[in-house]
Design an enzyme around this catalytic site. Structure first.
Site, mmCIF file in Angstrom:
data_model
loop_
_atom_site.group_PDB
_atom_site.id
_atom_site.type_symbol
_atom_site.label_atom_id
_atom_site.label_comp_id
_atom_site.label_asym_id
_atom_site.label_seq_id
_atom_site.Cartn_x
_atom_site.Cartn_y
_atom_site.Cartn_z
ATOM 1 N N ASP A 69 7.678 16.422 71.309
ATOM 2 C CA ASP A 69 6.990 17.713 71.200
ATOM 3 C C ASP A 69 7.901 18.799 70.614
ATOM 4 O O ASP A 69 8.037 19.882 71.186
ATOM 5 C CB ASP A 69 6.494 18.174 72.575
ATOM 6 C CG ASP A 69 5.692 17.115 73.304
ATOM 7 O OD1 ASP A 69 4.924 16.401 72.642
ATOM 8 O OD2 ASP A 69 5.841 16.998 74.539
ATOM 9 N N GLU A 264 -5.082 18.657 71.251
ATOM 10 C CA GLU A 264 -3.863 19.201 71.854
ATOM 11 C C GLU A 264 -2.990 19.821 70.772
ATOM 12 O O GLU A 264 -3.384 19.930 69.623
ATOM 13 C CB GLU A 264 -3.090 18.087 72.575
ATOM 14 C CG GLU A 264 -2.683 16.943 71.660
ATOM 15 C CD GLU A 264 -1.863 15.874 72.351
ATOM 16 O OE1 GLU A 264 -1.404 16.119 73.482
ATOM 17 O OE2 GLU A 264 -1.661 14.805 71.763
ATOM 18 N N GLU A 400 29.832 16.969 69.651
ATOM 19 C CA GLU A 400 28.413 16.632 69.787
ATOM 20 C C GLU A 400 27.583 17.149 68.612
ATOM 21 O O GLU A 400 26.338 17.129 68.670
ATOM 22 C CB GLU A 400 27.867 17.166 71.117
ATOM 23 C CG GLU A 400 27.898 18.664 71.298
ATOM 24 C CD GLU A 400 29.211 19.205 71.866
ATOM 25 O OE1 GLU A 400 29.198 20.361 72.337
ATOM 26 O OE2 GLU A 400 30.230 18.479 71.847
ATOM 27 N N ASP A 520 35.651 16.637 72.969
ATOM 28 C CA ASP A 520 34.999 17.936 73.111
ATOM 29 C C ASP A 520 34.753 18.600 71.761
ATOM 30 O O ASP A 520 33.635 18.992 71.441
ATOM 31 C CB ASP A 520 35.863 18.832 74.005
ATOM 32 C CG ASP A 520 35.288 20.232 74.168
ATOM 33 O OD1 ASP A 520 34.065 20.394 74.002
ATOM 34 O OD2 ASP A 520 36.060 21.163 74.451
#
Length: 526
Positions: A69, A264, A400, A520
């Site tokens: 979604d 929807e 990330e 990180d």
């Protein structure tokens, strides 16, 4: 606490969990040329262990997790995609079962300034005891926007408590932290004009040029288990309501949007002064010629944000048509850098894993209009869209931030974040041979060294390759144990002089069979 009945959840899961296979798959055609610095051809999927998103392609946007979604918000030169947090569900014996959506209580957020490398911001707690909306049991299908209020930029997230109500969260940044300013639903069956809406869910939000906000929502077919053809063809379950200036209250009564074969997934955008309301058509009854086929994204146009809207056609076919695996259809249209796009979901990652059980992944393709303002049919494919900006390797880049990967995952990190100090992720589940890559980094005239923030109990190495997983090796970072998987240390190595635009592949190596280290961020130095 407002909760939807178990019957509603079961009905929704039966409709969408296994995927609706009512369409004929066909191969998509055409491939988009790269618009920025060229790179060498990437290695094959077989040699990289990539799943679904292959090096060189842009879809799905991420493969370290699912996300459904999708809704796009553009802010400060970045596209933020907010999604229902699909994740595997299991039976009592540990087997993966069909997605029934009842465990979705958080919203997943990713962002990008180039449309190919996406930074994972993790899951935003929303519903239940661990989230700010403790009155809610679920958080489905978010819609997010921003507005300056009292001289300060504020962010607003509207979400569905399954099919029973719509709530709102607020934050001071696009990634949070988020709070519930009302402590209760914003839209319920008692909201003026909401009577007759079967499913109070799937919000979309528009802030018009004058600063006025509007919320679009609704769905479902009246008539229970045996609706008439008339109820199927004109459910009249779509709504639009004006928002107060604070964006967390409504004003006046909701207006009905008489969308043909509405099911929807309300969507809204403004193009050339016209308001485009879009939605997913239903899967019931007979759909005559000139009406939206089953499970496609249809749209209507109006001169007024409150309507009335006039039906125009469809522009996004069911994912089954292009990807060979169907299910429900959900989308959001947005503009970024003067180009229109649509984000939508498809079960492409699940298909690549051999698990077609309703677990969905976000995609983006271009949207184009003809001379009269009609939307052309979107070509859904795995190639996706071209990169709109090169990555700057001399800035802190979150590990990330991922173009492509093989084997890794992400997790909450105790080290300070770069966007918001209290919100940060790291790359984890790093085993021997795993890798991640970013697309089109511009080294300019030359890089000399590389550093990364690492936490480890084991240690290993990071090989830095250009353009492919087995491309030119320009340096190897030796990773030493730091004393813990959240005990962080910046480590550095020299690299061979590299210039120009290249894909960067980080290959992880180590002798131990458990998580070698967590990563990180990284940065090159010239």
């Amino acid at each position: 606490m407002i909760r939807r009945s178990a019957t509603f959840l079961l009905t929704f899961a039966l409709l969408f969990g296994p995927g609706l296979n009512t369409y004929t798959a066909s191969a998509s055609t055409g491939r988009e040329n790269a618009t920025l610095g060229s790179t060498n051809k990437s290695t094959s999927a077989a040699s990289t262990s990539a799943l679904a998103k292959m090096p060189g392609d842009s879809n799905p946007l991420m493969t370290q997790k699912f996300g459904a979604d999708p809704y796009a918000m553009v802010y400060n030169g970045r596209v933020y995609i907010y999604m229902s947090s699909d994740s595997f569900e299991y039976d009592s014996t540990g087997n993966i079962i069909d997605n029934d959506y009842k465990n979705i209580k958080s919203i997943t957020c990713i962002s990008s300034d180039d449309m190919v490398n996406w930074t994972d911001h993790g899951e935003i707690p929303v519903a239940g005891s661990n989230g700010p909306a403790k009155w809610a049991s679920n958080s489905w299908a978010p819609a997010v926007t921003h507005k300056v209020i009292n001289g300060k930029e504020k962010f607003f997230m509207y979400f569905a408590n399954n099919g029973g109500a719509i709530g709102v969260l607020t934050a001071d940044t696009p990634i949070g932290p988020w709070k519930d300013p009302l402590g209760k639903p914003m839209i319920t069956t008692n909201t003026p004009g909401a009577n007759g809406v079967e499913w109070l869910f799937d919000p979309a939000v528009l802030i018009d040029d004058d600063g006025t906000g509007y919320l679009y929502f609704g769905g479902g077919i009246p008539g229970g288990k045996n609706p008439t053809q008339s109820q199927i063809a004109n459910p009249k379950t779509g709504r639009v309501i004006k928002l107060d200036s604070d964006m967390i209250h409504t004003t006046g009564s909701a207006s009905t949007i008489d969308a043909p074969f509405m099911f929807e997934d309300s969507g809204i955008h403004k193009y050339n002064g016209k308001y485009y309301y879009s939605y997913c058509s239903n899967f019931s009854g007979t759909h005559p010629t000139g009406t939206p086929p089953q499970g496609e994204i249809a749209y209507m146009v109006s001169d007024n944000p409150m309507g009335p809207f006039t039906y125009k056609g469809t522009f996004l076919k069911n994912p089954q048509t292009y990807f060979g695996v169907g299910g429900n259809n959900h989308h959001a249209v947005f503009q970024f850098n003067n180009q229109w796009y649509v984000t939508y979901h498809a079960q492409t990652l699940g298909k690549a894993m051999g698990i077609k059980k309703g677990y969905r992944s976000p995609h983006i393709n271009k949207v184009e209009y003809d001379g009269s303002g009609l939307i052309k049919n979107v070509q859904e494919d795995m190639q996706g869209v071209g990169q709109v900006a090169n990555l700057n390797p001399y800035k802190r880049t979150e590990a990330e931030t991922i173009g492509w990967n093989g084997g890794i995952s992400t997790e909450r990190c105790q080290a300070p974040g770069s966007m918001v100090n209290s919100i940060n992720l790291d790359v984890t589940s790093i085993n021997n041979g795993d890798w991640l890559a970013v697309s089109k980094a511009d080294f300019g005239t030359g890089a000399k060294s590389f550093k990364a923030n690492i936490a480890s109990t084991v240690g290993g190495t990071i090989e830095i390759h250009l353009d492919s997983l087995d491309g030119q090796l320009i340096g190897t970072l030796n990773v030493n144990a730091t004393g813990g998987e959240q005990k962080w240390k910046e480590m550095q190595c020299n690299v061979k002089s590299v210039s120009g635009v290249h894909n960067i592949f980080f290959k992880f190596n180590g002798a131990n069979n458990k998580n070698l280290f967590n990563m990180d961020y990284w940065q090159f130095n010239s």
